[in-house]
Structure formats: C-alpha cells, structure tokens
Design an enzyme around this catalytic site. Structure first.
Site, mmCIF file in Angstrom:
data_model
loop_
_atom_site.group_PDB
_atom_site.id
_atom_site.type_symbol
_atom_site.label_atom_id
_atom_site.label_comp_id
_atom_site.label_asym_id
_atom_site.label_seq_id
_atom_site.Cartn_x
_atom_site.Cartn_y
_atom_site.Cartn_z
ATOM 1 N N HIS A 105 54.267 86.379 -20.655
ATOM 2 C CA HIS A 105 53.164 86.110 -21.733
ATOM 3 C C HIS A 105 53.346 86.797 -22.962
ATOM 4 C CE1 HIS A 105 51.847 89.598 -19.610
ATOM 5 N NE2 HIS A 105 51.544 90.128 -20.446
ATOM 6 N N HIS A 107 51.541 88.259 -26.414
ATOM 7 C CA HIS A 107 50.221 88.437 -27.080
ATOM 8 C C HIS A 107 50.177 88.447 -28.409
ATOM 9 C CE1 HIS A 107 49.136 91.743 -23.996
ATOM 10 N NE2 HIS A 107 50.271 91.563 -23.820
HETATM 11 P P1 5GP Z 1 50.786 93.407 -20.342
HETATM 12 O O1 5GP Z 1 50.372 94.756 -20.364
HETATM 13 O O2 5GP Z 1 51.101 92.783 -18.945
HETATM 14 O O3 5GP Z 1 51.501 92.784 -21.466
HETATM 15 O O4 5GP Z 1 49.284 92.333 -20.665
HETATM 16 C C1 5GP Z 1 48.612 91.969 -19.910
HETATM 17 C C2 5GP Z 1 47.200 91.535 -20.613
HETATM 18 O O5 5GP Z 1 46.398 90.628 -19.657
HETATM 19 C C3 5GP Z 1 46.369 92.705 -20.843
HETATM 20 O O6 5GP Z 1 46.138 92.575 -21.970
HETATM 21 C C4 5GP Z 1 45.027 92.430 -20.262
HETATM 22 O O7 5GP Z 1 43.953 92.835 -20.731
HETATM 23 C C5 5GP Z 1 45.050 90.939 -19.859
HETATM 24 N N1 5GP Z 1 44.396 90.450 -18.530
HETATM 25 C C6 5GP Z 1 44.593 91.046 -17.231
HETATM 26 N N2 5GP Z 1 43.963 90.287 -16.463
HETATM 27 C C7 5GP Z 1 43.160 89.343 -17.130
HETATM 28 C C8 5GP Z 1 42.339 88.400 -16.572
HETATM 29 O O8 5GP Z 1 41.932 88.174 -15.520
HETATM 30 N N3 5GP Z 1 41.725 87.435 -17.704
HETATM 31 C C9 5GP Z 1 42.494 87.485 -19.116
HETATM 32 N N4 5GP Z 1 41.848 86.734 -20.011
HETATM 33 N N5 5GP Z 1 43.040 88.512 -19.291
HETATM 34 C C10 5GP Z 1 43.689 89.221 -18.580
#
Ligand code: 5GP
Ligand code: ZN
Length: 163
Positions: A105, A107
C-alpha cells in the site's frame, strides 16, 4: 491471489467496510482508519503482494496492477495537493520499515502548513555516513544490484546514470 487472513484483501473484497475514494478492477483507494492528517488515504493494488519485493517480475498482470496503482496514487496526490496544499507519500516494506499491514500500500497524506505532523522517523541528516568511502561503497552496492535487476527486466539506464 487474495490472502484469506489479509485485512486489506478483506477490504478489497468488501467484507470489511471502508470509506472508498476510488475503486476499479485492479485498484482501491480508501481512507486510513487512523489518519495522520485529514484525508489520509491508502492506495492498494487489489492483488495481494506483501511488499514491493513480492511483486513478481515479468508478469504482465502484476505490471498492469503496479502501473495503475501508481497512476491512481499520483492523481490522488494531485487532488490532495490541490485541496490541502501539499501531500506526503509513504510506503513501508516489512516490519523493519514499520509496515503493520502485509499488503502492498501507498499512503497519501495530505499536508497543510498548519498541521501538526512531525516527521520524527525521517530526520534529515540522521543517516550520516562514517566516511566518503562508506558512502561510495553503499552507492556501488545499490548501483550494481539495481543494474542487475534492471538488466533482468530488459531495462537499460541512460549513459549519464552510469559511473
Ligand atoms: P503501514 O504501517 O503498514 O504502512 O500502514 C498500515 C495502515 O493501515 C495504518 O495507517 C493503519 O491505520 C491502517 N489500517 C489498519 N487497519 C485498517 C482497517 O481496517 N481499515 C483502514 N481503513 N485502515 C486500516
Ligand atoms: Zn492482501
């Protein structure tokens, strides 16, 4: 390819609700549940790849998924820049890099001059090299590894990018 235990695959399937910003066959953009700023969104290819290192090379469908993934990201960033003034992109690969959800993903984090987001983990200058030779050695390692990966994909750098 969907991973049964993957929360973003569940979101892509519609099994878990999300606030969608964009959806196509290959790509989904939705609001982050715990936003760093207002409008913070995530853009995912619907196909399950854990990290960038897990995207297969020479796979036409993976190529198409990544192309559209970045196109949607670019356009969403443009929308965020026009609406808020600026945007940061963040993309984490692996727990060592702070990745908490193992589905590729990006951001898109809208920024306004007045927001209070610090960037404590991205401190300019914190990665100071011990010496110029350490810097040159790391550059050479990355240069060679990338050249090999690019060659395997039939991609050539321009003459000016080689040393
Ligand atoms: P990472 O740290 O893996 O780059 O970011 C994962 C992101 O996914 C985090 O910002 C977190 O808030 C978001 N996230 C985790 N679970 C969910 C969910 O169930 N729904 C949504 N919309 N975002 C999520
Ligand atoms: Zn997944």
């Amino acid at each position: 390819m969907n991973d049964k235990d993957c929360i973003f695959c569940a979101i892509a399937r519609g099994d878990i609700p999300s606030v969608k910003i964009w959806e196509s066959d290959r790509t989904l953009a939705f609001l982050d549940i715990s936003p760093m700023t207002k409008g913070h969104a995530l853009v995912i290819p619907k196909a399950h790849f854990a990290t960038l290192a897990d995207v297969p090379s020479g796979d036409a469908e993976a190529d198409a998924a990544c192309r559209e993934w970045f196109l949607v990201t670019r356009l969403l960033a443009r929308a965020a820049i026009e609406r808020f003034g600026g945007a940061n992109l963040l993309q984490c690969n692996g727990p060592a890099a702070g990745q908490t959800v193992g589905h590729l993903h990006l951001h898109v984090i809208p920024r306004q001059g007045a927001d209070a987001v610090a960037q404590p983990e991205f401190v300019s200058g914190a990665g100071k090299y011990a010496s110029d030779s350490e810097r040159d050695e790391i550059a050479a390692q990355l240069r060679e590894a990338l050249a090999n990966l690019a060659a395997a994909e039939g991609l050539r750098a321009s003459a000016t990018s080689a040393r």
